[in-house]
Design a protein around this motif. Structure first.
Motif, PDB file in Angstrom:
ATOM      1  N   GLU A  77      23.346  42.834  46.191  1.00  0.00           N
ATOM      2  CA  GLU A  77      22.378  41.928  46.826  1.00  0.00           C
ATOM      3  C   GLU A  77      22.825  40.472  46.794  1.00  0.00           C
ATOM      4  O   GLU A  77      22.692  39.751  47.779  1.00  0.00           O
ATOM      5  CB  GLU A  77      21.015  42.036  46.132  1.00  0.00           C
ATOM      6  N   LYS A  78      23.305  40.028  45.634  1.00  0.00           N
ATOM      7  CA  LYS A  78      23.577  38.600  45.442  1.00  0.00           C
ATOM      8  C   LYS A  78      25.055  38.256  45.427  1.00  0.00           C
ATOM      9  O   LYS A  78      25.409  37.093  45.557  1.00  0.00           O
ATOM     10  CB  LYS A  78      22.965  38.148  44.113  1.00  0.00           C
ATOM     11  N   GLY A  79      25.889  39.246  45.202  1.00  0.00           N
ATOM     12  CA  GLY A  79      27.311  38.995  45.030  1.00  0.00           C
ATOM     13  C   GLY A  79      27.659  38.935  43.563  1.00  0.00           C
ATOM     14  O   GLY A  79      26.805  38.661  42.708  1.00  0.00           O
ATOM     15  N   TYR A  80      28.901  39.173  43.269  1.00  0.00           N
ATOM     16  CA  TYR A  80      29.363  39.175  41.883  1.00  0.00           C
ATOM     17  C   TYR A  80      29.190  37.804  41.246  1.00  0.00           C
ATOM     18  O   TYR A  80      28.624  37.674  40.165  1.00  0.00           O
ATOM     19  CB  TYR A  80      30.834  39.619  41.818  1.00  0.00           C
ATOM     20  N   HIS A 103      27.316  47.747  25.087  1.00  0.00           N
ATOM     21  CA  HIS A 103      27.781  48.725  26.064  1.00  0.00           C
ATOM     22  C   HIS A 103      28.960  48.225  26.906  1.00  0.00           C
ATOM     23  O   HIS A 103      29.824  49.012  27.294  1.00  0.00           O
ATOM     24  CB  HIS A 103      26.633  49.141  26.984  1.00  0.00           C
ATOM     25  N   PHE A 104      28.970  46.937  27.210  1.00  0.00           N
ATOM     26  CA  PHE A 104      30.011  46.337  28.045  1.00  0.00           C
ATOM     27  C   PHE A 104      30.395  44.989  27.439  1.00  0.00           C
ATOM     28  O   PHE A 104      29.520  44.191  27.116  1.00  0.00           O
ATOM     29  CB  PHE A 104      29.501  46.106  29.475  1.00  0.00           C
ATOM     30  N   SER A 105      31.682  44.728  27.337  1.00  0.00           N
ATOM     31  CA  SER A 105      32.113  43.479  26.694  1.00  0.00           C
ATOM     32  C   SER A 105      31.935  42.251  27.589  1.00  0.00           C
ATOM     33  O   SER A 105      31.936  41.131  27.094  1.00  0.00           O
ATOM     34  CB  SER A 105      33.581  43.585  26.269  1.00  0.00           C
ATOM     35  N   SER A 106      31.766  42.468  28.896  1.00  0.00           N
ATOM     36  CA  SER A 106      31.631  41.333  29.809  1.00  0.00           C
ATOM     37  C   SER A 106      31.085  41.809  31.158  1.00  0.00           C
ATOM     38  O   SER A 106      31.030  43.010  31.436  1.00  0.00           O
ATOM     39  CB  SER A 106      32.992  40.673  30.038  1.00  0.00           C
ATOM     40  N   LYS A 107      30.734  40.860  31.994  1.00  0.00           N
ATOM     41  CA  LYS A 107      30.306  41.170  33.358  1.00  0.00           C
ATOM     42  C   LYS A 107      31.465  41.819  34.110  1.00  0.00           C
ATOM     43  O   LYS A 107      31.266  42.750  34.886  1.00  0.00           O
ATOM     44  CB  LYS A 107      29.841  39.881  34.052  1.00  0.00           C
ATOM     45  N   GLU A 108      32.669  41.343  33.863  1.00  0.00           N
ATOM     46  CA  GLU A 108      33.868  41.905  34.503  1.00  0.00           C
ATOM     47  C   GLU A 108      34.041  43.378  34.115  1.00  0.00           C
ATOM     48  O   GLU A 108      34.407  44.208  34.951  1.00  0.00           O
ATOM     49  CB  GLU A 108      35.104  41.096  34.094  1.00  0.00           C
ATOM     50  N   SER A 124      32.780  43.736  49.891  1.00  0.00           N
ATOM     51  CA  SER A 124      32.629  42.291  49.688  1.00  0.00           C
ATOM     52  C   SER A 124      33.696  41.731  48.749  1.00  0.00           C
ATOM     53  O   SER A 124      34.000  40.548  48.796  1.00  0.00           O
ATOM     54  CB  SER A 124      31.237  41.960  49.144  1.00  0.00           C
ATOM     55  N   GLN A 125      34.255  42.582  47.918  1.00  0.00           N
ATOM     56  CA  GLN A 125      35.210  42.111  46.921  1.00  0.00           C
ATOM     57  C   GLN A 125      36.666  42.430  47.264  1.00  0.00           C
ATOM     58  O   GLN A 125      37.566  42.163  46.479  1.00  0.00           O
ATOM     59  CB  GLN A 125      34.871  42.697  45.542  1.00  0.00           C
ATOM     60  N   ILE A 126      36.902  42.977  48.436  1.00  0.00           N
ATOM     61  CA  ILE A 126      38.263  43.375  48.790  1.00  0.00           C
ATOM     62  C   ILE A 126      39.153  42.171  49.117  1.00  0.00           C
ATOM     63  O   ILE A 126      40.367  42.252  49.059  1.00  0.00           O
ATOM     64  CB  ILE A 126      38.258  44.414  49.934  1.00  0.00           C
ATOM     65  N   TRP A 127      38.544  41.038  49.432  1.00  0.00           N
ATOM     66  CA  TRP A 127      39.317  39.845  49.786  1.00  0.00           C
ATOM     67  C   TRP A 127      39.405  38.904  48.598  1.00  0.00           C
ATOM     68  O   TRP A 127      38.431  38.700  47.903  1.00  0.00           O
ATOM     69  CB  TRP A 127      38.653  39.115  50.964  1.00  0.00           C
ATOM     70  N   GLY A 128      40.536  38.347  48.369  1.00  0.00           N
ATOM     71  CA  GLY A 128      40.702  37.369  47.293  1.00  0.00           C
ATOM     72  C   GLY A 128      41.813  37.764  46.353  1.00  0.00           C
ATOM     73  O   GLY A 128      42.511  38.773  46.552  1.00  0.00           O
TER      74      GLY A 128
END
Length: 188
Positions: free
Chosen positions: A18-21, A43-48, A103-107
């Protein structure tokens, strides 16, 4: 996956779609899930790491589904048709997932490179089937890379177009439309 981890996973997927990473914060994820930051970091060490887990799981689902289905097919056209149908089903069921990948394929960030890698691996699978079909005389002699890209992109865009227009989606009807468009000109 336990209940809390699943909720973090599902909430993150929805927010990323919805908002983007970049616009989604760990604070927002924990707020929506209703857990403390410490619980998320348990559960997860980071957002990444959440993002990586999300992309890994989604691509494994797609690839495993396709591998199982195409192993049951004898010719390249039937394999390609299976890929289109499975891709439509997964994209329909996991709409947020495909929004994130596309949305994340570019960059050049690590998450962009990860999405690129998975999409390129997926395209390579389709290309190999196209090459096999050309070699066996089942498909017209054409550029396998172009055909693979067309199959992937046409499937993604046609489904997203229908979703964007808020139309009720019949996967079978959409598949039949794409089958005509994609395979009538490709079959030998």
């Amino acid at each position: 996956m336990n209940k809390t981890k699943r909720k973090i996973f599902e909430t993150s997927m929805k927010l990323f779609a919805e908002k983007g990473y970049d616009a989604t914060s760990v604070e927002e994820i924990t707020s929506v899930v209703g857990v403390a930051k410490g619980t998320l970091y348990y559960h997860f060490s980071s957002k990444e790491e959440i993002f990586n887990f999300l992309i890994d799981e989604g691509m494994k689902l797609l690839q495993n589904s396709i591998t199982i289905k195409i192993s049951q097919k004898n010719n390249s056209i039937d394999k390609l048709k299976s890929i289109v149908l499975i891709q439509l089903k997964i994209l329909s069921k996991y709409e947020d997932f495909i929004k994130i990948v596309l949305s994340q394929i570019w960059g050049h960030e690590s998450r962009n490179i990860q999405c690129q890698k998975y999409v390129m691996e997926y395209l390579a699978l389709i290309e190999s089937i196209v090459k096999e079909g050309i070699e066996r005389g089942e498909l017209l002699n054409a550029d396998p890379e172009t055909i693979a890209s067309e199959i992937f992109s046409t499937t993604c865009i046609s489904l997203l177009y229908r979703i964007k227009r808020n139309q009720t989606i019949s996967i079978n009807d959409l598949y039949k439309e794409l089958e005509k468009i994609l395979f009538n000109g490709l079959s030998k």
